[in-house]
Design a protein around this motif. Structure first.
Motif: not given
Length: 262
Positions: A14-18, A38-46, A195-199
């Motif tokens: 995971a891009a981020l695991e808490v 959070i999976a890689p390449g995803i837009f996650t809203v807190l 475009r870049d697949g950033i998380s």
């Protein structure tokens, strides 16, 4: 640890695991048993109202505060055990403005690049390319104090991306900006994901910054109330849209003082 499959079939962390995260200020507990990934390449809203614990959570993820309860992993690297490996995979845009107003745009960015060990030539190439992407290349030599709030935020985003981190954290990045500047910042970050697949992990109290395809973590009074795709959160709350789902989960309404951001 939650894994996802990349395009070529390779299993990635995971891009981020808490997991089981808690935090106290003295006797006051501000975060309790926070767990999500959070999976890689995803837009996650807190998503959470002011005082929900968003900034404290970001301070723990970015290692500004020590993690004493629970674990945080960035692409599999434990922030407590291997902070260097975890932090080099993070780009961070804090809520408060952090540019040196007496330095030029280039000086602000080149100084940050040097902290990451990026040589002068490569730094200049990356600065030029990233500034072009946010339509700010012509402001390279201008003093930071001459920029508008939205322009400063774009420079801070460029700075956070100079070392090419795969995960970008943004803490209430549109606070204090006008409607047009807000829209431009949101569009810039969403374009990076596409475009870049950033998380991206984007903290906000503003419902209109959430889109249907996003992943959402709902935080309220230091606890995670819901997480998952927008449609999943809406359905689990028994609502028909994310605005009403958020109000139902947190107990606030748009007409209440606490729910003004809804």
């Amino acid at each position: 640890m939650q894994n996802v499959k990349s395009i070529d079939g390779v299993s990635l962390p995971a891009a981020l695991e808490v997991s089981g995260l808690g935090h106290h200020f003295g006797r006051r507990q501000v975060l309790s048993d926070i767990s999500f990934s959070i999976a890689p390449g995803i837009f996650t809203v807190l998503l959470g109202l002011n005082g929900a614990g968003k900034t404290t959570l970001f301070s723990l993820i970015s290692h500004l505060y020590d993690t004493r309860q629970g674990t945080i992993r960035v692409f599999g690297h434990d922030i407590s055990r291997a902070p260097g490996e975890a932090l080099r995979r993070l780009g961070i845009v804090f809520q408060a403005r952090t540019l040196d107003l007496d330095l030029s745009v280039y000086q602000n960015l080149s100084y940050h690049a040097s902290l990451h060990g990026i040589g002068h030539k490569l730094a200049l190439e990356r600065i030029s390319s990233l500034l072009a992407q946010v339509d700010m290349r012509e402001r390279l030599t201008d003093k930071a104090r001459s920029l508008s709030g939205g322009q400063m935020r774009r420079i801070e985003i460029v700075r956070a991306l100079l070392h090419r981190p795969p995960l970008l954290l943004l803490d209430e990045p549109t606070v204090g900006l006008d409607i047009q500047s807000r829209a431009e910042i949101v569009a810039t970050i969403r374009a990076l994901v596409a475009r870049d697949g950033i998380s991206v992990f984007w903290a906000t109290h503003l419902i209109d910054e959430v889109e249907d395809g996003d992943n959402v973590v709902v935080l309220d009074k230091g606890r995670v109330l819901a997480q998952g795709g927008v449609s999943d959160v809406v359905r689990s709350a028994g609502s028909d849209n994310i605005r009403r789902a958020f109000a139902s989960l947190t107990g606030f309404t748009p007409s209440s003082p606490e729910g003004a951001g809804l």
